[in-house]
Design a protein around this motif. Structure first.
Motif, PDB file in Angstrom:
ATOM      1  N   LYS A  81      40.022 -10.765 -95.579  1.00  0.00           N
ATOM      2  CA  LYS A  81      40.026 -10.606 -94.123  1.00  0.00           C
ATOM      3  C   LYS A  81      41.436 -10.715 -93.576  1.00  0.00           C
ATOM      4  O   LYS A  81      42.335 -11.252 -94.218  1.00  0.00           O
ATOM      5  CB  LYS A  81      39.133 -11.658 -93.471  1.00  0.00           C
ATOM      6  N   GLU A  82      41.624 -10.220 -92.374  1.00  0.00           N
ATOM      7  CA  GLU A  82      42.917 -10.319 -91.724  1.00  0.00           C
ATOM      8  C   GLU A  82      43.136 -11.738 -91.210  1.00  0.00           C
ATOM      9  O   GLU A  82      42.199 -12.486 -90.944  1.00  0.00           O
ATOM     10  CB  GLU A  82      42.993  -9.324 -90.565  1.00  0.00           C
ATOM     11  N   ARG A  83      44.410 -12.042 -91.049  1.00  0.00           N
ATOM     12  CA  ARG A  83      44.762 -13.331 -90.470  1.00  0.00           C
ATOM     13  C   ARG A  83      44.240 -13.413 -89.039  1.00  0.00           C
ATOM     14  O   ARG A  83      44.317 -12.437 -88.279  1.00  0.00           O
ATOM     15  CB  ARG A  83      46.282 -13.504 -90.488  1.00  0.00           C
ATOM     16  N   GLU A  84      43.762 -14.589 -88.677  1.00  0.00           N
ATOM     17  CA  GLU A  84      43.165 -14.811 -87.355  1.00  0.00           C
ATOM     18  C   GLU A  84      43.833 -16.008 -86.690  1.00  0.00           C
ATOM     19  O   GLU A  84      43.936 -17.075 -87.295  1.00  0.00           O
ATOM     20  CB  GLU A  84      41.665 -15.078 -87.527  1.00  0.00           C
TER      21      GLU A  84
ATOM     22  N   GLN B 150      43.276 -17.347 -92.782  1.00  0.00           N
ATOM     23  CA  GLN B 150      43.006 -16.089 -93.462  1.00  0.00           C
ATOM     24  C   GLN B 150      42.006 -16.348 -94.571  1.00  0.00           C
ATOM     25  O   GLN B 150      42.271 -17.114 -95.505  1.00  0.00           O
ATOM     26  CB  GLN B 150      44.288 -15.466 -94.016  1.00  0.00           C
TER      27      GLN B 150
END
Length: 126
Positions: free
Chosen positions: A42-45, A38
């Motif tokens: 930003k969103e967790r990936e 993360q």
């Protein structure tokens, strides 16, 4: 039950790091394992995952060809070798596990993960 991620740090673009995720209190043998990251804002990936019976790993397009996931069941540890690092790889990296999921792509969606490690910060900067 604990996952401990380590190995993060500051590295120059083009450099390499190897992250480790050590499990204690349970065995990784029957667990699918994922590395997630993360970045700020930003969103967790989900970037790289293994199914519980190993097989072909999943890699997000953003890291394909540069990162390699592996596990050492004898050491109860999972690794993420990161090469050719880019500034956009800067993030907090987490490992997580879930039992008996065979599809690594599903694991990397991150739903229902049973154990999460505390993150380790990777900063790629000159």
């Amino acid at each position: 039950v604990q996952l401990q991620a380590s190995g993060g740090g500051l590295v120059q673009p083009g450099g390499s790091l190897r992250l480790s995720c050590a499990a204690s209190g349970f065995t990784l043998d029957y667990n699918a394992i994922g590395w997630f990251r993360q970045a700020p804002g930003k969103e967790r990936e989900g970037i790289s995952c293994l199914g519980y019976s190993d097989g072909s790993p999943y890699y997000a397009d953003s890291v394909k060809g540069r990162f390699t996931i592996s596990r050492d069941n004898a050491k109860n540890t999972v690794y993420l070798q990161m090469n050719s690092l880019k500034p956009e790889d800067t993030a907090v990296y987490y490992c997580a596990t879930i039992e008996y999921i065979s599809d690594p792509a599903i694991t990397c969606l991150g739903y229902g993960m049973e154990n999460w490690g505390k993150g380790t910060l990777v900063t790629v900067s000159s």
